[in-house]
Each structure stands twice: as C-alpha cells, then as structure tokens.
Design an enzyme around this catalytic site. Structure first.
Site, PDB file in Angstrom:
ATOM      1  N   LYS A  94      -5.948   1.422  -9.260  1.00 18.68           N
ATOM      2  CA  LYS A  94      -6.643   0.127  -9.334  1.00 18.68           C
ATOM      3  C   LYS A  94      -8.120   0.279  -9.077  1.00 18.68           C
ATOM      4  O   LYS A  94      -8.929  -0.468  -9.564  1.00 18.68           O
ATOM      5  CB  LYS A  94      -6.112  -0.815  -8.244  1.00 18.68           C
ATOM      6  CG  LYS A  94      -4.737  -1.324  -8.438  1.00 18.68           C
ATOM      7  CD  LYS A  94      -4.375  -2.299  -7.330  1.00 18.68           C
ATOM      8  CE  LYS A  94      -4.219  -1.660  -5.966  1.00 18.68           C
ATOM      9  NZ  LYS A  94      -2.966  -0.985  -5.721  1.00 18.68           N
ATOM     10  N   LYS A 126     -11.874   9.032  -0.939  1.00 22.86           N
ATOM     11  CA  LYS A 126     -12.141   7.642  -0.548  1.00 22.86           C
ATOM     12  C   LYS A 126     -13.474   7.534   0.166  1.00 22.86           C
ATOM     13  O   LYS A 126     -14.177   6.536   0.019  1.00 22.86           O
ATOM     14  CB  LYS A 126     -11.010   7.094   0.332  1.00 22.86           C
ATOM     15  CG  LYS A 126      -9.765   6.793  -0.469  1.00 22.86           C
ATOM     16  CD  LYS A 126      -8.762   5.975   0.311  1.00 22.86           C
ATOM     17  CE  LYS A 126      -7.535   5.694  -0.545  1.00 22.86           C
ATOM     18  NZ  LYS A 126      -6.439   5.109   0.196  1.00 22.86           N
ATOM     19  N   LYS A 130      -6.385   9.851 -12.445  1.00 22.82           N
ATOM     20  CA  LYS A 130      -5.108   9.274 -12.002  1.00 22.82           C
ATOM     21  C   LYS A 130      -5.140   7.758 -12.216  1.00 22.82           C
ATOM     22  O   LYS A 130      -6.202   7.156 -12.031  1.00 22.82           O
ATOM     23  CB  LYS A 130      -4.963   9.583 -10.506  1.00 22.82           C
ATOM     24  CG  LYS A 130      -3.624   9.270  -9.923  1.00 22.82           C
ATOM     25  CD  LYS A 130      -3.629   9.498  -8.419  1.00 22.82           C
ATOM     26  CE  LYS A 130      -4.381   8.375  -7.717  1.00 22.82           C
ATOM     27  NZ  LYS A 130      -4.254   8.378  -6.255  1.00 22.82           N
TER      28      LYS A 130
HETATM   29  P1  TYM Z   1      -0.077   3.779  -2.222  1.00 29.12           P
HETATM   30  O1  TYM Z   1       0.090   2.373  -1.755  1.00 29.12           O
HETATM   31  O2  TYM Z   1      -1.414   4.230  -2.659  1.00 29.12           O
HETATM   32  O3  TYM Z   1       0.926   4.069  -3.410  1.00 29.12           O
HETATM   33  C1  TYM Z   1       2.319   3.785  -3.338  1.00 29.12           C
HETATM   34  C2  TYM Z   1       3.091   4.923  -3.994  1.00 29.12           C
HETATM   35  O4  TYM Z   1       2.716   5.049  -5.369  1.00 29.12           O
HETATM   36  C3  TYM Z   1       2.375   6.404  -5.672  1.00 29.12           C
HETATM   37  N1  TYM Z   1       1.333   6.422  -6.715  1.00 29.12           N
HETATM   38  C4  TYM Z   1       1.422   7.147  -7.849  1.00 29.12           C
HETATM   39  N2  TYM Z   1       2.381   7.965  -8.313  1.00 29.12           N
HETATM   40  C5  TYM Z   1       2.161   8.536  -9.524  1.00 29.12           C
HETATM   41  N3  TYM Z   1       1.038   8.326 -10.269  1.00 29.12           N
HETATM   42  C6  TYM Z   1       0.060   7.501  -9.848  1.00 29.12           C
HETATM   43  N4  TYM Z   1      -1.018   7.283 -10.595  1.00 29.12           N
HETATM   44  C7  TYM Z   1       0.225   6.868  -8.574  1.00 29.12           C
HETATM   45  N5  TYM Z   1      -0.546   6.007  -7.848  1.00 29.12           N
HETATM   46  C8  TYM Z   1       0.161   5.755  -6.711  1.00 29.12           C
HETATM   47  C9  TYM Z   1       1.862   6.959  -4.347  1.00 29.12           C
HETATM   48  O5  TYM Z   1       1.939   8.367  -4.324  1.00 29.12           O
HETATM   49  C10 TYM Z   1       2.792   6.293  -3.358  1.00 29.12           C
HETATM   50  O6  TYM Z   1       3.989   7.025  -3.204  1.00 29.12           O
HETATM   51  N6  TYM Z   1      -0.288   6.390   2.023  1.00 29.12           N
HETATM   52  C11 TYM Z   1       0.608   5.698   1.130  1.00 29.12           C
HETATM   53  C12 TYM Z   1       1.394   4.600   1.823  1.00 29.12           C
HETATM   54  C13 TYM Z   1       2.132   5.054   3.036  1.00 29.12           C
HETATM   55  C14 TYM Z   1       3.280   5.899   3.059  1.00 29.12           C
HETATM   56  C15 TYM Z   1       3.623   6.017   4.455  1.00 29.12           C
HETATM   57  C16 TYM Z   1       4.029   6.548   2.094  1.00 29.12           C
HETATM   58  C17 TYM Z   1       1.835   4.712   4.308  1.00 29.12           C
HETATM   59  N7  TYM Z   1       2.729   5.298   5.164  1.00 29.12           N
HETATM   60  C18 TYM Z   1       4.722   6.772   4.858  1.00 29.12           C
HETATM   61  C19 TYM Z   1       5.129   7.313   2.511  1.00 29.12           C
HETATM   62  C20 TYM Z   1       5.462   7.425   3.876  1.00 29.12           C
HETATM   63  C21 TYM Z   1      -0.207   5.083   0.009  1.00 29.12           C
HETATM   64  O7  TYM Z   1      -1.369   4.836   0.155  1.00 29.12           O
HETATM   65  O8  TYM Z   1       0.503   4.773  -1.109  1.00 29.12           O
END
Ligand code: TYM
Length: 326
Positions: free
Chosen positions: A197, A113, A194
C-alpha cells in the site's frame, strides 16, 4: 493429542491486498483446522507508523471483516485485537533486555521503513520485531504463517527464544515460518517492487476491489515478450497471478501463445481481471453482510481475546518465575 500452535497477525493500516491474501491469509484459512490458531490484528505494531486516533478503530474493524469474510472461523481460532491481549507488550520488555540493538538495526524492514519515513524513526519502529517475537512466543507457537518479508522477523524470534533459554533455562520452542508458494507478490504496475500500500493504491489489488476497478488496475500493468519468446517480468507476474487464482489451464494456453508470439496481452488482462473478480465475489458479498453488524464483529474480537489471554497470562507467570521476579 493436542494440536500444535500457530500464531500470525496483520496490521490495521488499510485494506488487505492480494499480496496479504496469497502470502498469508490464504494459509491462515487452510491451516485453521490442523493447528491451535491465534490470529490477531497487530494494533500496537501499526502505531509505529504514526496514526490518526479518529480512524484507528475503523481500520481495526475493517481487518476483522477481511479475516472473517475470507473464511477465518472464530469458533475454531482465537481471532482478536492485539490491544485486547496486552501481555505481549510485557513480554516484549523482557525480550528487549536480551536483544542487542545491532540485531534490530540490521532488520531489512526497519532499514526500508526508516529510509521511507526519515522524519518518524521512533523507538517502536526499531523495536517492532521484538514485539513480534513476544506475540509469537507468548502463545508458545511452533509455526508462523507469513509472507517472505516477515521471515527475517521470525528468524529473530528464534534467536530471542534461544537467548532467553540460554540465559534462564530451556522454556521457549523455536518457531518456524510457513510460507505459501506465492510468498512474495509483486506490484501490478511495477513488478520490480513488492505489492505494498505504501507505494500507492494503483500498485495493489485490494480484496474489496469491484470488478471494474480490478480490470482498470490490471490494464495498466506492463507486459511484453522477450526475443526468446519468454515473458517479461510484468507478463510473468500476470501469468503467476492467473495460476495462483486457479486458472491454470488458461495460463498454460497464454504461455504457449507467448512462446509462439501470438499472445494478445489485452486478452490475458481481461481473463485475469475476471478470474480475480470471480475468486473474491463471495468474499465481497459476505463482507458487505458482516459490515452491517458491527456489534457482532466487536464481540467476536472480545471473545477471541478471552480465549487468548489465559495462555498469555500463564506464559507471563512462568516467565517471571524463570527470570526470578515472581
Ligand atoms: P503486514 O500487516 O505487513 O502483512 C500481513 C501479512 O501479509 C504478508 N504480505 C505479503 N505476502 C506476500 N506478498 C506481499 N506483497 C505481501 N505483503 C504483505 C506479510 O508477510 C504478512 O504475513 N509484522 C507483521 C504483523 C505481525 C505478525 C506478528 C506476523 C505482528 N506480529 C506475529 C506474524 C506473527 C506485518 O507487518 O504484517
């Protein structure tokens, strides 16, 4: 016997795509009966990317719709906006004072990022995984369903729990990630990346995409067969999606056709687009219904925060006692 606790979150940064669904949300729904679940909208995390105050509430609302339309049952889980249960930020501060900067600098997501957004490398972006550890540990979670890209953050959470316990005495459990089979979904038009967005809408299939949009996106996917009769990366990606969305028999036939080099990729694309469209038909319908009643949605989030906060407050009280400030 009480159920084990599970925590996970999704950032309100835009529409959810099938990577979010297959990597995480699908598991959230399946696991909601067997665990005490805390599912939230990671509003504070999303501020690290910079944001427009005019649209943030709408983005939060839209993730709530996605959660509910996909099948999250607010009577079974605590579904809430992170900003309505802000004790996690207080715990994050305590964890900040136990976490070496070098541990955060080596996080893959931070490196990615900050490379993509060199003009806005703020402290929040670096500190993001510490807040994530606080989200997880404040509810004393044992399991964290996430996609593969978040596993490193869950590992750091385990380390933070250990550092806390070593410094102040045993208190936190060490949570473990729960992954789906499809833990890393790749972009439709560039299967080396991956699905995200941040690469652009044409890389993602959104859960809200209408059938014609899905077909147009899939039409642009690269395909091909190698000399050995094996699918190229792009073709394998499409076959995997076909299986993930339940069309296993069709996938087996297309695999045979690839081997025999009789495959018509245009047919594979049409079948896949139809399979995905049908899979999310109920979702789209339910979401449109829910959207008409914003008060109902905001109320669910409010009630979710009311369920979550007493647990978070208790952890904070106990943590403060443990570290000798209460
Ligand atoms: P975020 O908002 O980027 O994504 C939400 C969830 O979707 C999964 N994900 C994917 N899985 C498979 N293939 C992909 N291409 C893909 N893109 C996204 C992510 O792994 C995620 O599980 N940091 C986290 C949010 C968060 C969180 C937490 C998660 C904040 N606090 C505590 C668990 C526990 C995030 O940015 O997810």
């Amino acid at each position: 016997m009480s159920k084990p606790t599970l925590v996970s979150g999704i950032q309100p940064t835009g529409k959810l795509h099938i990577g979010n669904y297959l990597g995480a949300l699908k598991n959230f729904i399946q696991l909601q009966n067997d665990y005490e679940c805390y599912y939230f909208i990671a509003t504070y995390h999303s501020l690290t990317a910079g944001h427009d105050p005019k649209t943030k509430r709408d983005l939060i609302f839209n993730v709530a719709l996605d959660y509910l339309a996909a099948g999250i049952d607010p009577s079974k889980v605590a579904l809430f906006n992170q900003a309505d249960a802000p004790e996690c930020t207080e715990l994050a501060w305590i964890f900040n004072c136990l976490t070496p900067i070098a541990e955060l600098e080596r996080m893959t997501q931070f490196k990615d990022k900050s490379a993509k957004n060199a003009k806005n490398i703020n402290i929040g972006l670096l500190d993001y995984p510490v807040l994530q550890a606080a989200d997880i540990l404040i509810y004393r979670a044992e399991k964290v369903p996430v996609g593969e890209d978040q596993v490193q953050h869950v590992e750091l959470t385990r380390n933070i729990a250990r550092w806390f316990n070593n410094t102040y005495g045993q208190y936190f459990k060490q949570p473990e990630p729960i992954l789906t089979k499809a833990k890393r979904i790749m972009s439709i038009i560039d299967p080396t990346k991956k699905m995200s967005k941040s690469y652009g809408d044409n890389h993602c299939i959104y859960l809200t995409d209408e059938p014609d949009v899905i077909l147009n996106k899939i039409k642009k996917a690269p395909t091909g067969t190698g000399t050995e009769g094996t699918p190229t990366h792009g073709a394998a990606n499409l076959l995997m999606l076909l299986e993930e969305f339940g069309a296993t028999e069709e996938a087996a036939i297309f695999k045979k056709d690839i081997k025999n080099k009789t495959i018509k990729y245009s047919k594979l694309k049409t079948v896949l687009a139809k399979t995905i469209s049908n899979y999310f038909a109920d979702f789209r319908k339910k979401r449109k219904e829910l959207e008409k009643n914003p008060d109902y949605i905001w109320n669910i989030l409010k009630q979710g925060a009311e369920k979550a906060r007493p647990i978070a407050e208790r952890t904070m009280r106990e943590v403060k006692e443990k570290i000798g400030i209460l």
